[in-house]
Structure formats: structure tokens, C-alpha cells
Scaffold this motif. Structure first.
Motif, short mmCIF file in Angstrom:
data_model
loop_
_atom_site.label_atom_id
_atom_site.label_comp_id
_atom_site.label_asym_id
_atom_site.label_seq_id
_atom_site.Cartn_x
_atom_site.Cartn_y
_atom_site.Cartn_z
N SER A 272 0.83 -1.21 0.00
CA SER A 272 0.00 0.00 0.00
C SER A 272 0.86 1.26 0.00
O SER A 272 0.53 2.24 -0.68
CB SER A 272 -0.95 0.00 1.20
N SER A 273 1.97 1.25 0.74
CA SER A 273 2.86 2.41 0.77
C SER A 273 3.52 2.63 -0.57
O SER A 273 3.63 3.77 -1.06
CB SER A 273 3.93 2.25 1.85
N TYR A 274 3.96 1.54 -1.19
CA TYR A 274 4.59 1.66 -2.50
C TYR A 274 3.61 2.18 -3.54
O TYR A 274 3.95 3.05 -4.35
CB TYR A 274 5.17 0.32 -2.94
N GLN A 275 2.38 1.67 -3.48
CA GLN A 275 1.36 2.14 -4.42
C GLN A 275 1.07 3.62 -4.20
O GLN A 275 0.85 4.37 -5.15
CB GLN A 275 0.08 1.31 -4.28
N GLU A 276 1.08 4.04 -2.94
CA GLU A 276 0.88 5.46 -2.65
C GLU A 276 2.02 6.29 -3.23
O GLU A 276 1.81 7.38 -3.76
CB GLU A 276 0.80 5.68 -1.13
N MET A 277 3.22 5.76 -3.16
CA MET A 277 4.40 6.47 -3.67
C MET A 277 4.31 6.72 -5.17
O MET A 277 4.70 7.79 -5.67
CB MET A 277 5.66 5.65 -3.35
N ILE A 278 3.82 5.74 -5.91
CA ILE A 278 3.80 5.87 -7.38
C ILE A 278 2.42 6.25 -7.92
O ILE A 278 2.28 6.53 -9.11
CB ILE A 278 4.25 4.56 -8.04
N ARG A 279 1.40 6.31 -7.05
CA ARG A 279 0.03 6.57 -7.51
C ARG A 279 -0.34 8.05 -7.45
O ARG A 279 -1.04 8.56 -8.32
CB ARG A 279 -0.97 5.76 -6.68
N ASN A 280 0.11 8.73 -6.41
CA ASN A 280 -0.28 10.13 -6.22
C ASN A 280 0.55 11.04 -7.11
O ASN A 280 1.40 11.80 -6.65
CB ASN A 280 -0.12 10.53 -4.74
N THR A 281 0.31 10.93 -8.41
CA THR A 281 1.14 11.63 -9.38
C THR A 281 0.45 12.88 -9.93
O THR A 281 -0.76 12.99 -9.93
CB THR A 281 1.49 10.70 -10.56
N VAL A 282 1.29 13.78 -10.39
CA VAL A 282 0.83 14.99 -11.06
C VAL A 282 1.72 15.20 -12.27
O VAL A 282 2.92 14.86 -12.24
CB VAL A 282 0.88 16.19 -10.09
N THR A 283 1.18 15.72 -13.34
CA THR A 283 1.96 15.95 -14.55
C THR A 283 2.91 17.12 -14.36
O THR A 283 2.53 18.16 -13.80
CB THR A 283 1.03 16.23 -15.75
N ARG A 284 4.15 16.94 -14.82
CA ARG A 284 5.14 18.01 -14.72
C ARG A 284 5.82 18.20 -16.08
O ARG A 284 6.00 17.25 -16.84
CB ARG A 284 6.21 17.68 -13.68
N PRO A 285 6.20 19.44 -16.41
CA PRO A 285 6.98 19.66 -17.63
C PRO A 285 8.40 19.14 -17.43
O PRO A 285 8.96 19.23 -16.35
CB PRO A 285 6.96 21.18 -17.79
N HIS A 286 8.96 18.55 -18.47
CA HIS A 286 10.29 17.95 -18.37
C HIS A 286 10.93 17.97 -19.76
O HIS A 286 10.23 18.05 -20.77
CB HIS A 286 10.15 16.50 -17.87
#
Length: 362
Positions: A272-286
Motif C-alpha cells: 500500500s505504501s509503495y502504491q501510494e508512492m507511485i500513484r499520487n502523481t501529477v503531470t510536470r513539464p520535463h
């Protein structure tokens, strides 16, 4: 009957042999293809490192599969003035890659019941005078959606509205986990490095009276004349614009390879912690285009290739680490020179080219 039975047995045995032979040949063929692709990749990287345009490469590279090195190279100098050669085991400041470790420590504190990422800053740091401490959550610090750009100014947007990269977010996270754990940031990271078997990783200042940064190379920043001069960044790491939890970790290519192997194979965080780490994403310019940023980590799928990455820049050092879950391959590139930051394509030219070469080899 006897002859027909014998013929049947012989036929079955022959079919079995042919199946076994075909499978063995197929496996040999696939291994040969893999070996050929690996050798081609190594040759391409070796050739790339000879280039001096748009700038020279000065650092180390380690590519691994399942945590085991398949390619490693040091190229250039640990000290440009003395021309001391780099070693693959040298230590580098890893700049913003440090944020991924801080994020993992935050999630571990949540696993222990010490904090909740949906809570606001004030809940854990009541002494904070900033008004925004009431409205910014721990999660918004983790994925840079807080709106904080300065310690002394108002938020530039409503928390959660969009992405805006800020070292202050992670400097605050460092203070939060010190408060919730009752331990110093140095002690928390020391325990994390020990658990992950990363003996050459540390944070300033000294830990337990022992300097674990004895192999830290000299950092060099580019001046206006495009010459690289020694930069003593250590004195600036804990300054307000930076912060050790955001930018200050010291590590090696081997330790970072170990970190990715542990983190991405479920040996550190709960599911659950790992999923939280990679799930709560936001788009960023790169410079790669628009990518997604989670908790101290870039998470994306480009051309159907899953990719987990992070890079860093401080005066004197630049760094990149990338993990490919589908092939369990990790890439670490560390340099102890920092080209002028006005052109990030030039700054990370070799890092991006190595990434491109690997992706093209798939």
C-alpha cells in the motif's frame, strides 16, 4: 503388436527429443540475441563517452539487471586540478535524488502510525509561523503541489492545484519526520541505509563521530568561460533554498543500484505504501516531455515502456537513476561537474543519451 508398440515408443521418444532440442535451441538463440544486444549497448556507450560535444563527460555509469552489474564505467577525474582518476566506487552528492529517500522515510513513518499524509503541516509542526502551514498537506509536499516557493512569501497557487518544484517541500518533510520519529534526520537515514545494505551512503554532517564520506569526489561548477572550477557545495546544503532532505545525500553508483533493487522489488515498503508512492502523481513539464511525478519519483510509461526515474542538480554535481520494471534493469549516472543550468538538455546530455541507447536496445 510388439513391433507396433516399439515403433510407438521410438516415435514418442523422437518427438520428445525434437521438442527438447527445439526448446534448447530457442533458449540459446534468445540468449545469443540478449548477449549481442548487451554488447552493442556497451559499445555504443563507450563510443558516446569519447565525445566532447556538447560538453565532456566526467563521471561514472552503472547498469544492472536484477541488482547485478552488467556494465560499469568511470570516465574522467575525481579532482580536475590534480587529474586524479575517478573510481566506480567514488562517492557523489546525488542532489534531488535525495528526495526519494526522504519520501520513503515519510511513508515508513505512516506505516508505523506516526503520521498521515493527508494531514496538514501545522498538525506536526505547530511552531511554524507561516499561515500556509494550516492549508498544505504532507502529500502536497511529497508531490510538489503545495504552492510553496519561499519560506517568507504567500502560496503562489491553491494547494493541490498544480505542480511546482520546490526544495522547501522536502526540507519541511525532513522536519516533520524528525518530529514524528523523535530522531534526527541523520539517524533516520543511517538506519535506512543500514537496512538497505548501502554502506557508502550518508548525509552531512558526520554520523556518530565518523566521516562516512571519505571517498566523496570534488565537485566542479562551470563558470562564464565554460571552464569547470571546484565548488564547495557542502557548506550550502542546509541553507534555506536547499535543505539536506531535498538535496544533500552522498552515495555511490553501487548503493543507488542496491536501493532501486530493494525499493522496486517490494523489500522496503508495504504494497500500500509503495502504491501510494507511485500513484499520487501529477503531470510536470520535463525535457523528456510531460511526465508524471509521484512521491519523490517520476513515474511514466513512454512508448509502452514503464519507467521510474529521478535526477538531480546542485552546483558541482548532477545525477540520474532510472529503473525499468519490465526488464528489472537499473541505470545510474553520476557526474561531479555541473554545466551551466541555462540549458538542461546540455546539462543532462550524456544521461539522456544513455537512456535513449538503452531504450533503443529493447
Amino acid at each position: 503388436m510388439f513391433k507396433l508398440s516399439t515403433l510407438g515408443i521410438a516415435s514418442s521418444a523422437g518427438n520428445l527429443f525434437m521438442k527438447h532440442f527445439t526448446l534448447s535451441f530457442l533458449l540459446f538463440f534468445l540468449c545469443s540475441l540478449g548477449s549481442s544486444a548487451q554488447k552493442g549497448l556497451e559499445k555504443s556507450i563507450d563510443s558516446l563517452l569519447q565525445s566532447t560535444s556538447p560538453r565532456p563527460f566526467n563521471g561514472v555509469i552503472l547498469i544492472a539487471k536484477n541488482g547485478q552489474p552488467t556494465y560499469q564505467k568511470s570516465h574522467g577525474y575525481s579532482n580536475l586540478a590534480t587529474k586524479k582518476q575517478l573510481n566506480i566506487n567514488d562517492q557523489f552528492l546525488i542532489a534531488s535524488i535525495s528526495k526519494q529517500f526522504t519520501a520513503a522515510l515519510v511513508l515508513q513513518e505512516q506505516e508505523l502510525g506516526h503520521l498521515k499524509t493527508e494531514q496538514n503541516i501545522r498538525h506536526y509542526l505547530p511552531e511554524f509561523k507561516q499561515q500556509w502551514a494550516d492549508s498544505v498537506s504532507v502529500q502536497q509536499l511529497l508531490n510538489h503541489t503545495s504552492g510553496i516557493t519561499s519560506w517568507d512569501k504567500s502560496l503562489v497557487f491553491k494547494p493541490g492545484a498544480r505542480f511546482s518544484y520546490s526544495n522547501i517541500n522536502y526540507a519541511i518533510l525532513g522536519k516533520i519526520i524528525e518530529k514524528t520519529s523523535g530522531k534526527s534526520y541523520a539517524a533516520l537515514t543511517a538506519a535506512l541505509f543500514k537496512r538497505c545494505k548501502m554502506p557508502s551512503s550518508t548525509v552531512p554532517p558526520l554520523q556518530n563521530g565518523k566521516d562516512r564520506s571519505i571517498r566523496l569526489v570534488k565537485g566542479h561548477a562551470e563558470n562564464a568561460d565554460e571552464k569547470f572550477e571546484e565548488e564547495n557545495i557542502l557548506n550550502l546544503l542546509d541553507s534555506p533554498p536547499m535543505g539536506i532532505p531535498a538535496t544533500g545525500m552522498i552515495s555511490t553508483a553501487a548503493d543507488l543500484t542496491q536501493w532501486m533493487h530493494i525499493l522496486y522489488n517490494g523489500q522496503l515498503l508495504t504494497v500500500s505504501s509503495y502504491q501510494e508512492m507511485i500513484r499520487n502523481t501529477v503531470t510536470r513539464p520535463h525535457r523528456w516531455g510531460e511526465v508524471k511525478y509521484g512521491d519523490g519519483i517520476q513515474v511514466d510509461q513512454l512508448d509502452k515502456i514503464d519507467e521510474l526515474s529521478m535526477s538531480g542538480y546542485v552546483p558541482g554535481f548532477i545525477s540520474t537513476m532510472i529503473y525499468y520494471p519490465q526488464t528489472k534493469v537499473s541505470i545510474v549516472v553520476l557526474e561531479n561537474i555541473s554545466p551551466a543550468p541555462n540549458d538542461m538538455n546540455r546539462v543532462f546530455y550524456f544521461h539522456d543519451q544513455i537512456r535513449k541507447l538503452y531504450r533503443n536496445s529493447l
